[in-house]
Design a protein around this motif. Structure first.
Motif, PDB file in Angstrom:
ATOM      1  N   GLN A 197       0.822  -1.209   0.000  1.00  0.00           N
ATOM      2  CA  GLN A 197       0.000   0.000   0.000  1.00  0.00           C
ATOM      3  C   GLN A 197       0.859   1.263   0.000  1.00  0.00           C
ATOM      4  N   LEU A 198       1.944   1.247   0.757  1.00  0.00           N
ATOM      5  CA  LEU A 198       2.820   2.417   0.812  1.00  0.00           C
ATOM      6  C   LEU A 198       3.472   2.683  -0.544  1.00  0.00           C
ATOM      7  N   LYS A 199       3.894   1.642  -1.249  1.00  0.00           N
ATOM      8  CA  LYS A 199       4.502   1.822  -2.569  1.00  0.00           C
ATOM      9  C   LYS A 199       3.527   2.484  -3.528  1.00  0.00           C
ATOM     10  N   ALA A 200       2.282   2.043  -3.505  1.00  0.00           N
ATOM     11  CA  ALA A 200       1.272   2.631  -4.389  1.00  0.00           C
ATOM     12  C   ALA A 200       1.050   4.102  -4.042  1.00  0.00           C
ATOM     13  N   LEU A 201       1.011   4.404  -2.762  1.00  0.00           N
ATOM     14  CA  LEU A 201       0.808   5.783  -2.313  1.00  0.00           C
ATOM     15  C   LEU A 201       1.991   6.661  -2.722  1.00  0.00           C
ATOM     16  N   ILE A 202       3.195   6.152  -2.551  1.00  0.00           N
ATOM     17  CA  ILE A 202       4.401   6.916  -2.882  1.00  0.00           C
ATOM     18  C   ILE A 202       4.518   7.118  -4.388  1.00  0.00           C
ATOM     19  N   ASP A 203       4.211   6.092  -5.175  1.00  0.00           N
ATOM     20  CA  ASP A 203       4.250   6.231  -6.634  1.00  0.00           C
ATOM     21  C   ASP A 203       3.297   7.325  -7.098  1.00  0.00           C
ATOM     22  N   SER A 204       2.130   7.386  -6.479  1.00  0.00           N
ATOM     23  CA  SER A 204       1.147   8.410  -6.839  1.00  0.00           C
ATOM     24  C   SER A 204       1.667   9.795  -6.529  1.00  0.00           C
ATOM     25  N   ARG A 205       2.300   9.967  -5.362  1.00  0.00           N
ATOM     26  CA  ARG A 205       2.842  11.273  -4.971  1.00  0.00           C
ATOM     27  C   ARG A 205       4.001  11.689  -5.868  1.00  0.00           C
ATOM     28  N   MET A 206       4.846  10.743  -6.234  1.00  0.00           N
ATOM     29  CA  MET A 206       5.975  11.060  -7.107  1.00  0.00           C
ATOM     30  C   MET A 206       5.496  11.523  -8.477  1.00  0.00           C
ATOM     31  N   ALA A 207       4.428  10.919  -8.962  1.00  0.00           N
ATOM     32  CA  ALA A 207       3.880  11.314 -10.258  1.00  0.00           C
ATOM     33  C   ALA A 207       3.352  12.740 -10.236  1.00  0.00           C
ATOM     34  N   GLN A 208       2.901  13.199  -9.057  1.00  0.00           N
ATOM     35  CA  GLN A 208       2.373  14.553  -8.918  1.00  0.00           C
ATOM     36  C   GLN A 208       3.470  15.584  -8.681  1.00  0.00           C
ATOM     37  N   ASP A 209       4.630  15.151  -8.180  1.00  0.00           N
ATOM     38  CA  ASP A 209       5.725  16.063  -7.836  1.00  0.00           C
ATOM     39  C   ASP A 209       7.044  15.433  -8.270  1.00  0.00           C
ATOM     40  N   LEU A 210       7.394  15.605  -9.523  1.00  0.00           N
ATOM     41  CA  LEU A 210       8.562  14.931 -10.079  1.00  0.00           C
ATOM     42  C   LEU A 210       9.876  15.455  -9.507  1.00  0.00           C
TER      43      LEU A 210
END
Length: 221
Positions: free
Chosen positions: A37-50
Motif C-alpha cells: 500500500q505504501l509503494k502505491a501511495l508513494i508512486d502516486s505522490r511522485m507522479a504529482q511532484d517529479l
C-alpha cells in the motif's frame, strides 16, 4: 582471548558502559501488506511532484516533510506504529513520581526517500527533534544481495580520537571495538529503526536495480 603471562584475571574486571547510545529496531507486524500500500501511495505522490524536495539526498527523490499528513490507511497505520514505538522508548521525569510513561502527543514530521542506483544521503543529524527514525518500505534487495549497498552508517558521537591516535588499536571490550569509527546497519524491508536525533548518520551509495524506498521520521514535543 586473554594475554599470556598476565597477572590480571579478566573475569575480575568490572566494566561499566557509560553514556550508551541506543539504536532500536522493530519490525511492523503486517509489513508485507503495508508496504504494498505504501509503494502505491508513494508512486502516486511522485507522479504529482517529479522534482521533490532537497534534504540530505545526493540524487534520488524526497518528498516534502508532510508524509504524516498524507492520510489513508497505510499512512495512518505507519504513523501510529511510529508514535507507539517512540513512546515505548521514552520516559518523562516527574519531580513527584520520578520517571513515568509519556502521556503527550508526539509532534511528527516525516518524508519519503526514493534512491536509484548511484544515489546516497550525506552525513547529517536531525536538530529540533528528540527521536529520529527510518522505516524501510523496500531496501532494493539488500537483504539478499550485499553488493547493492544503501546501508545506514552512524558516526561515533564521541569523535574519532581513538582512530586518529592509532587506527590499529581497539578497546577489547564488548560494544567498544568500533570506538572512534562508524558503524553500519543493514536495512530490512518492513523494519523501523529508531535513534537519537543528534546521532550523525549517512546512507551509503546504493547500486540496486529497483528503487530503494524509505520513510524518515522526526519526533518532538
Amino acid at each position: 582471548m586473554p594475554l599470556a603471562n598476565t597477572l590480571v584475571d579478566p573475569q575480575l574486571i568490572n566494566i561499566r558502559h557509560l553514556f550508551a547510545t541506543p539504536v532500536a529496531s522493530l519490525r511492523h507486524p503486517d509489513a508485507q501488506a503495508l508496504n504494498v500500500q505504501l509503494k502505491a501511495l508513494i508512486d502516486s505522490r511522485m507522479a504529482q511532484d517529479l522534482c521533490g524536495a532537497q534534504h540530505s539526498n545526493d540524487g534520488g527523490w524526497q518528498s516534502p516533510s508532510d508524509f504524516n499528513l498524507w492520510g489513508g490507511t497505510a499512512c495512518e497505520s505507519l504513523v501510529q506504529f511510529a508514535k507507539d514505538f517512540a513512546s515505548q522508548l521514552t520516559a518523562v521525569h516527574s519531580e513527584q513520581y520520578g520517571l513515568v510513561e509519556p502521556n503527550f502527543e508526539w509532534k511528527i514530521n516525516a518524508w519519503v526517500n526514493v534512491n536509484q542506483a548511484g544515489h546516497a544521503n550525506a552525513l547529517h543529524g536531525h536538530p529540533g527533534a528528540f527521536w529520529s527514525g527510518v522505516y524501510w518500505v523496500d531496501t532494493g534487495g539488500r537483504e539478499e544481495q550485499l553488493q547493492v549497498g544503501g546501508d545506514i552508517e552512524f558516526i561515533d558521537p564521541r569523535g574519532m580520537i581513538a582512530s586518529t591516535y592509532n587506527p590499529a588499536l581497539r578497546m577489547r571490550i564488548k560494544d567498544c571495538l568500533a570506538a572512534g569509527f562508524g558503524i553500519t546497519q543493514v536495512p530490512e524491508s518492513g523494519t523501523f529503526l529508531m535513534f537519537p536525533s543528534w546521532l550523525l548518520h549517512s546512507v551509503q551509495r546504493y547500486s540496486g536495480n529497483r528503487p530503494r524506498i524509505s520513510i524518515a521520521f522526526n519526533f518532538g514535543v
